[in-house]
Every structure is written in structure tokens, then in C-alpha cells.
Scaffold this active site. Sequence first.
Site, mmCIF file in Angstrom:
data_model
loop_
_atom_site.group_PDB
_atom_site.id
_atom_site.type_symbol
_atom_site.label_atom_id
_atom_site.label_comp_id
_atom_site.label_asym_id
_atom_site.label_seq_id
_atom_site.Cartn_x
_atom_site.Cartn_y
_atom_site.Cartn_z
ATOM 1 N NE ARG A 96 -55.534 47.728 -14.227
ATOM 2 C CZ ARG A 96 -55.543 46.582 -14.878
ATOM 3 N NH1 ARG A 96 -55.918 45.480 -14.274
ATOM 4 N NH2 ARG A 96 -55.168 46.552 -16.116
ATOM 5 N NE ARG A 135 -50.316 38.625 -21.987
ATOM 6 C CZ ARG A 135 -50.874 39.467 -21.142
ATOM 7 N NH1 ARG A 135 -50.960 39.154 -19.863
ATOM 8 N NH2 ARG A 135 -51.322 40.613 -21.574
ATOM 9 N NE ARG A 168 -54.519 41.138 -22.656
ATOM 10 C CZ ARG A 168 -54.380 41.424 -21.363
ATOM 11 N NH1 ARG A 168 -54.435 40.445 -20.470
ATOM 12 N NH2 ARG A 168 -54.192 42.657 -20.956
ATOM 13 N NE ARG A 179 -51.862 46.437 -20.899
ATOM 14 C CZ ARG A 179 -51.490 45.219 -21.286
ATOM 15 N NH1 ARG A 179 -51.114 45.008 -22.542
ATOM 16 N NH2 ARG A 179 -51.489 44.214 -20.459
#
Length: 227
Positions: A96, A135, A168, A179
Site C-alpha cells: 500500500r 457493504r 465494518r 481512506r
Amino acid sequence: MPDTIFTPTYLILLGGPGAGKGTQAQWLMVYLGLVRVASGDLFREHVRSRTELGQSAQRYMDSGELVPDELTIAMVMDRLSRADCRYGAIFDGFPRTVGQAEALDCALAEHGWRIATVIDLQVPFATLMERLSGRWICSVCGGTFHATMNPPREVGRCDFCGNALYQRTDDKPETVANRIQVYMRQTAPLELYYQQRDLLDLIDGTQSVAAVQVAIRGALTQRRLHP
Ligand code: AP5
Ligand code: MG
Ligand code: ZN
């Protein structure tokens, strides 16, 4: 890294938060017969088991920042040393940063190995926000669904194993926004890193899950990566 007489196959799934890395890793594992090494999942396991690493990682994850390279690289290398990685691995969410990518390249090069391909799932930011807000993830097998775009057959239950689905904590809109910023700043430079090494395969991640799968298969065939 486990001792092996084979040349293991290592694939990287690159893409912003919600680009579909986990979703595509799910079938790729079966298709290629490789394990998935998902740094986010490994950190979440540490948080759940309240290890020292989990406690250090949690504050970064809660704010959408990256966990420092030193901790991340050590955790992933430890995972790679396990016997089930002897044929290779599908990396989901790792590397990352350029530092992580260099560390991985060095670790593989010590054995004369290298990355086979980097699948870069390209999705615009507005779509990423929409995907993460809906999600649902399986608490047992990691199966991933979306309330409207990829719904499970039964609300709240995993299609693959029947267990309960959860959301989440870092999928809150403000954390998702950070993010995405962090991705742009720290991870997007990896596109150039892998392009310069002729490893980058760009995939339109806005298509349906099935169409993305077809595109990935095409990229793997071009690279002569067959099951
Ligand atoms: P991590 O767990 O890696 O999260 P992420 O990269 O932000 O990505 P996501 O898991 O949110 O998205 P995804 O691409 O897997 O999408 P998915 O398939 O689920 O990292 C979490 C945190 O851990 C980081 O913020 C950081 O703190 C830490 N961390 C992890 N790795 C690190 C590292 N290497 N270094 C430092 N820190 C690290 O899909 C999303 C949704 O869209 C789902 O609902 C799905 O059903 C739906 N969907 C997927 N594909 C499609 C499609 N084609 N069409 C319609 N819907 C779709
Ligand atoms: Mg994921
Ligand atoms: Zn499941």
C-alpha cells in the site's frame, strides 16, 4: 518464505477502498488454487484477538490512516512464511506504499522470485463511497455482498456458508472519505511503480462483478497465468 521446489505465483490486487479487491480475491483463490493474504483482514483478526499489534493498529484503522510500514511488513512476511503460501499468494490490500512494495520485491528476490501481475481495479470515488456504505461481510468466510448492487440471496446471511453478515466500523462516510484521500496520497504512486516494471494490468472495476471477473481472466491469460 516457505522452502519449495516450485516457483510460487504472487498476484497483487490494487485499488481504492471498495474497488472490489476482496470480492474478486474470493473467486481468484479457487480459480488459481492460491491463498489470499489480505492485510486488512489480518489486522482485523489482531484487533479481535486483542493482541499488542491489534491494539497498535486499531487507532490507525479507525481513522482510515495506514498502519506504519514496519508493523505491516512484519505481519505480512510472517503470514507468507506459513506452509499454505508455498505455491504463492494473492495479495489483497498489500502493498500500500512504495516502502511496502520494495520490501516485498526484496523478500521475493532473495529466492529468485517476483510478482507475476498487479491487477489494478479502477473505480471513481463517488462509486467507492456508494459501495462501502452498502457493504455486508460474512463474519466467518469473508464473503462480501452489497445491499443493492450485489445482494445476498437471504438478507443478513452469507450465500457461501450461511453465517451472519456484518458491517465494518471503518465504513462510516467520514472514515471512507479519509481512506480515499490516503489512497490517493500513499497508494496511487504504486501504479507508476508497477507500470515501470511492466506488471500493471488496468481493469475497469465499475463493471458488474461477473464482467470484472472476465476482464481479470483475460489479463491473466495474456500473462500466461493459468490455473
Ligand atoms: P482493507 O481491509 O484492505 O480495506 P480497503 O483497501 O480500504 O478496501 P476494502 O476492503 O474496503 O474494499 P475492497 O476493495 O476489498 O472492496 P470489496 O470487495 O469489499 O484495509 C482496512 C484498513 O486496514 C486500512 O484503512 C488501514 O488502516 C489498514 N491496512 C490494511 N492494509 C494495510 C497496509 N498494507 N498498510 C497499512 N495499513 C493497512 O467491495 C466493496 C463493496 O462493493 C461490497 O459491498 C461489494 O459487494 C461491492 N462490489 C464489489 N465489486 C462490485 C462490482 N463490480 N459491482 C458492484 N458492486 C461491487
Ligand atoms: Mg477488502
Ligand atoms: Zn460466509
